[in-house]
Design a protein around this motif. Sequence first.
Motif, PDB file in Angstrom:
ATOM      1  N   ASN A  67       0.809  -1.218   0.000  1.00 18.68           N
ATOM      2  CA  ASN A  67       0.000   0.000   0.000  1.00 18.68           C
ATOM      3  C   ASN A  67       0.845   1.272   0.000  1.00 18.68           C
ATOM      4  O   ASN A  67       0.437   2.288   0.557  1.00 18.68           O
ATOM      5  CB  ASN A  67      -0.954   0.017   1.205  1.00 18.68           C
ATOM      6  CG  ASN A  67      -1.923  -1.141   1.196  1.00 18.68           C
ATOM      7  OD1 ASN A  67      -2.416  -1.541   0.132  1.00 18.68           O
ATOM      8  ND2 ASN A  67      -2.183  -1.709   2.369  1.00 18.68           N
ATOM      9  N   PRO A 122       2.221  16.482   1.471  1.00 18.42           N
ATOM     10  CA  PRO A 122       1.284  15.570   0.802  1.00 18.42           C
ATOM     11  C   PRO A 122       0.549  16.199  -0.381  1.00 18.42           C
ATOM     12  O   PRO A 122       0.196  15.496  -1.336  1.00 18.42           O
ATOM     13  CB  PRO A 122       0.306  15.188   1.920  1.00 18.42           C
ATOM     14  CG  PRO A 122       1.077  15.384   3.179  1.00 18.42           C
ATOM     15  CD  PRO A 122       1.972  16.549   2.915  1.00 18.42           C
ATOM     16  N   GLN A 123       0.329  17.509  -0.353  1.00 21.71           N
ATOM     17  CA  GLN A 123      -0.377  18.167  -1.443  1.00 21.71           C
ATOM     18  C   GLN A 123       0.433  18.194  -2.737  1.00 21.71           C
ATOM     19  O   GLN A 123      -0.132  18.428  -3.812  1.00 21.71           O
ATOM     20  CB  GLN A 123      -0.759  19.586  -1.022  1.00 21.71           C
ATOM     21  CG  GLN A 123      -1.744  19.636   0.139  1.00 21.71           C
ATOM     22  CD  GLN A 123      -2.128  21.057   0.517  1.00 21.71           C
ATOM     23  OE1 GLN A 123      -1.588  22.024  -0.018  1.00 21.71           O
ATOM     24  NE2 GLN A 123      -3.063  21.190   1.448  1.00 21.71           N
ATOM     25  N   LYS A 129       1.550   7.451  -3.554  1.00 28.11           N
ATOM     26  CA  LYS A 129       0.294   7.096  -2.886  1.00 28.11           C
ATOM     27  C   LYS A 129       0.572   6.260  -1.639  1.00 28.11           C
ATOM     28  O   LYS A 129       1.395   5.348  -1.656  1.00 28.11           O
ATOM     29  CB  LYS A 129      -0.614   6.311  -3.829  1.00 28.11           C
ATOM     30  CG  LYS A 129      -0.877   6.996  -5.169  1.00 28.11           C
ATOM     31  CD  LYS A 129      -1.639   8.294  -5.014  1.00 28.11           C
ATOM     32  CE  LYS A 129      -1.960   8.904  -6.381  1.00 28.11           C
ATOM     33  NZ  LYS A 129      -2.656  10.218  -6.248  1.00 28.11           N
ATOM     34  N   ARG A 131      -0.577   6.028   2.993  1.00 26.93           N
ATOM     35  CA  ARG A 131      -1.340   6.523   4.153  1.00 26.93           C
ATOM     36  C   ARG A 131      -1.130   8.011   4.393  1.00 26.93           C
ATOM     37  O   ARG A 131      -1.971   8.680   4.992  1.00 26.93           O
ATOM     38  CB  ARG A 131      -0.952   5.729   5.391  1.00 26.93           C
ATOM     39  CG  ARG A 131       0.547   5.716   5.688  1.00 26.93           C
ATOM     40  CD  ARG A 131       0.888   4.768   6.819  1.00 26.93           C
ATOM     41  NE  ARG A 131       2.335   4.714   7.046  1.00 26.93           N
ATOM     42  CZ  ARG A 131       2.905   4.755   8.230  1.00 26.93           C
ATOM     43  NH1 ARG A 131       2.154   4.848   9.321  1.00 26.93           N
ATOM     44  NH2 ARG A 131       4.214   4.679   8.363  1.00 26.93           N
ATOM     45  N   TRP A 132      -0.005   8.556   3.941  1.00 25.82           N
ATOM     46  CA  TRP A 132       0.313   9.966   4.147  1.00 25.82           C
ATOM     47  C   TRP A 132      -0.617  10.892   3.377  1.00 25.82           C
ATOM     48  O   TRP A 132      -0.722  12.075   3.708  1.00 25.82           O
ATOM     49  CB  TRP A 132       1.759  10.230   3.720  1.00 25.82           C
ATOM     50  CG  TRP A 132       2.081   9.612   2.398  1.00 25.82           C
ATOM     51  CD1 TRP A 132       1.839  10.111   1.165  1.00 25.82           C
ATOM     52  CD2 TRP A 132       2.664   8.331   2.204  1.00 25.82           C
ATOM     53  NE1 TRP A 132       2.236   9.234   0.199  1.00 25.82           N
ATOM     54  CE2 TRP A 132       2.756   8.127   0.810  1.00 25.82           C
ATOM     55  CE3 TRP A 132       3.136   7.337   3.061  1.00 25.82           C
ATOM     56  CZ2 TRP A 132       3.291   6.971   0.249  1.00 25.82           C
ATOM     57  CZ3 TRP A 132       3.669   6.183   2.496  1.00 25.82           C
ATOM     58  CH2 TRP A 132       3.746   6.005   1.114  1.00 25.82           C
ATOM     59  N   ASN A 133      -1.281  10.402   2.321  1.00 22.38           N
ATOM     60  CA  ASN A 133      -2.127  11.271   1.501  1.00 22.38           C
ATOM     61  C   ASN A 133      -3.304  11.858   2.268  1.00 22.38           C
ATOM     62  O   ASN A 133      -3.847  12.892   1.882  1.00 22.38           O
ATOM     63  CB  ASN A 133      -2.643  10.508   0.283  1.00 22.38           C
ATOM     64  CG  ASN A 133      -1.528  10.086  -0.661  1.00 22.38           C
ATOM     65  OD1 ASN A 133      -1.341   8.897  -0.927  1.00 22.38           O
ATOM     66  ND2 ASN A 133      -0.758  11.048  -1.164  1.00 22.38           N
ATOM     67  N   THR A 134      -3.719  11.221   3.356  1.00 16.15           N
ATOM     68  CA  THR A 134      -4.850  11.711   4.142  1.00 16.15           C
ATOM     69  C   THR A 134      -4.402  12.476   5.389  1.00 16.15           C
ATOM     70  O   THR A 134      -5.238  12.843   6.220  1.00 16.15           O
ATOM     71  CB  THR A 134      -5.744  10.531   4.580  1.00 16.15           C
ATOM     72  OG1 THR A 134      -4.969   9.617   5.371  1.00 16.15           O
ATOM     73  CG2 THR A 134      -6.294   9.804   3.356  1.00 16.15           C
ATOM     74  N   MET A 135      -3.096  12.728   5.515  1.00 16.83           N
ATOM     75  CA  MET A 135      -2.566  13.387   6.698  1.00 16.83           C
ATOM     76  C   MET A 135      -2.054  14.777   6.354  1.00 16.83           C
ATOM     77  O   MET A 135      -1.672  15.057   5.210  1.00 16.83           O
ATOM     78  CB  MET A 135      -1.440  12.539   7.309  1.00 16.83           C
ATOM     79  CG  MET A 135      -1.880  11.125   7.662  1.00 16.83           C
ATOM     80  SD  MET A 135      -0.529  10.074   8.258  1.00 16.83           S
ATOM     81  CE  MET A 135      -0.290  10.747   9.891  1.00 16.83           C
ATOM     82  N   LYS A 136      -2.019  15.653   7.345  1.00 22.50           N
ATOM     83  CA  LYS A 136      -1.458  16.977   7.160  1.00 22.50           C
ATOM     84  C   LYS A 136       0.068  16.905   7.159  1.00 22.50           C
ATOM     85  O   LYS A 136       0.659  15.998   7.730  1.00 22.50           O
ATOM     86  CB  LYS A 136      -1.934  17.918   8.271  1.00 22.50           C
ATOM     87  CG  LYS A 136      -3.427  18.180   8.267  1.00 22.50           C
ATOM     88  CD  LYS A 136      -3.808  19.129   9.406  1.00 22.50           C
ATOM     89  CE  LYS A 136      -5.295  19.405   9.413  1.00 22.50           C
ATOM     90  NZ  LYS A 136      -5.689  20.308  10.530  1.00 22.50           N
ATOM     91  N   GLU A 139       2.523  15.602  10.219  1.00 19.71           N
ATOM     92  CA  GLU A 139       1.927  14.594  11.081  1.00 19.71           C
ATOM     93  C   GLU A 139       2.623  13.239  10.900  1.00 19.71           C
ATOM     94  O   GLU A 139       3.173  12.943   9.849  1.00 19.71           O
ATOM     95  CB  GLU A 139       0.437  14.424  10.764  1.00 19.71           C
ATOM     96  CG  GLU A 139      -0.435  15.556  11.241  1.00 19.71           C
ATOM     97  CD  GLU A 139      -1.907  15.294  10.992  1.00 19.71           C
ATOM     98  OE1 GLU A 139      -2.726  15.918  11.674  1.00 19.71           O
ATOM     99  OE2 GLU A 139      -2.234  14.471  10.109  1.00 19.71           O
TER     100      GLU A 139
END
Length: 442
Positions: A67, A122-123, A129, A131-136, A139
């Motif tokens: 993942n 991440p932006q 891709k 787990r970091w894509n949904t984090m600020k 973090e």
Amino acid sequence: MRFHAFVVLASLVLCLSLPLRAAESSVDPFAPYLTGRPPEILRDVPDNSPPPEGVSVRRVVFRSRENAEIFAVIVTPKTAGPHPGMLVLHGGGGSAEIDKAIAWGQRGYVAVAPDLPGIANPQKLTETKGRWNTMKYGEGRYVASPDATASLLFDAVLSAMQSLYLLRVQPDVDTKRIGVVGISWGGYMTTMVCGLAGDQVRAGFAIFGCGFYELTSQQPTLLKMPLEERERWLRDLDAGRRAPGIKAVFFTAGAANDFFFWPPAVQATLDAIPGTKNHLFAPNANHKVPLPGGTVFPKASSDPFVPTPFQPFPTPSGSKANWLAMEVPYFDYYLNGKGQPLPVVTVEKENNPLSARFDIASPRPIAKVEVYWSLPGDWMKRNWQALPISKLSDDRFEVSFPTEAAEGADWFVVASDDRPVTVSSDFMHIGKPAKTPEHPAP
């Protein structure tokens, strides 16, 4: 007079942590991944931009672990090999340094520049891709529970190590001539990679980043972690603990007023490296090196472009091509056998604490020598003052310190040659070592 960083380090570690259980201390979470095998390339990323001169550019996405998909650019010179290799590691909030990889490729290096999740913004990660894509941004770094694999820094290190393995299997790469360069968090990563890779890297150049985070501005963050988790983080993810594994020749560029990486942490990291090393400290500078060969580049000229070894093609140039100008002569010497080594400053032991002598071994004429000193205080707010120097011979110098330095002061030498490149002495101390502030300047 030498500031023994490890004395301070030992006391801080005792305050910051307790030993883990013996059975747990032998587990290295990176061990299963340090195979030397290149990662699986999942796909190529199309690009419609005009190809740069003299190189071919391939954009790929490889699998890091389950993942986790990582974007990287591979730049190859169009000239015949074998070529040295260069791993280019971006800083905090950045992403793959494509321009810098192209610049190294145009100089005759095969270069790989990856995204480093956990360090990258991440932006900015369009192809990387996980787990970091949904984090600020920021973090998930200072985490080590149940183990270090929970930290996003673990993914960042995996990305860098697998990019190193990808670089080493590229056609026409001479695996005995591999370099690593990075800035800030990428400098931390350069230290980590060189420590984990051992003799797979020939030369490393860390800009600002280092290890021994309990001696940096991150001390309050570490103190907020549960005791065993903090020790686990320091053991597995702190670059200073990995520094004894460095086999490469190594250079660290530090800023004496850095907001993140304080001089004691830089010096402690250097002290932990067993082999050939060199460094500089930039006085009154924060995350910059406004010294000859540093973050100062020639201004753009309206005259017709003239190729040079530093810039063989019109673009990229200046700070787009390198973080410090002196990266080029450093790697050219150690990876290409061109040019001459950097100067080395050695301080002699003196019985008089307010006097010091030092030697500068240099194959090139020394253009400028200065000694800077300061009283203790917050690192970002220090006022580093230059002192008069007496020249005893072509390569030998003497300096005297003011009487107020006797109660405690820090100092170092800065020397620049005519290339230009700049180096420093070790970070020195007079009197009792100053206590590292528990609450740094923001």
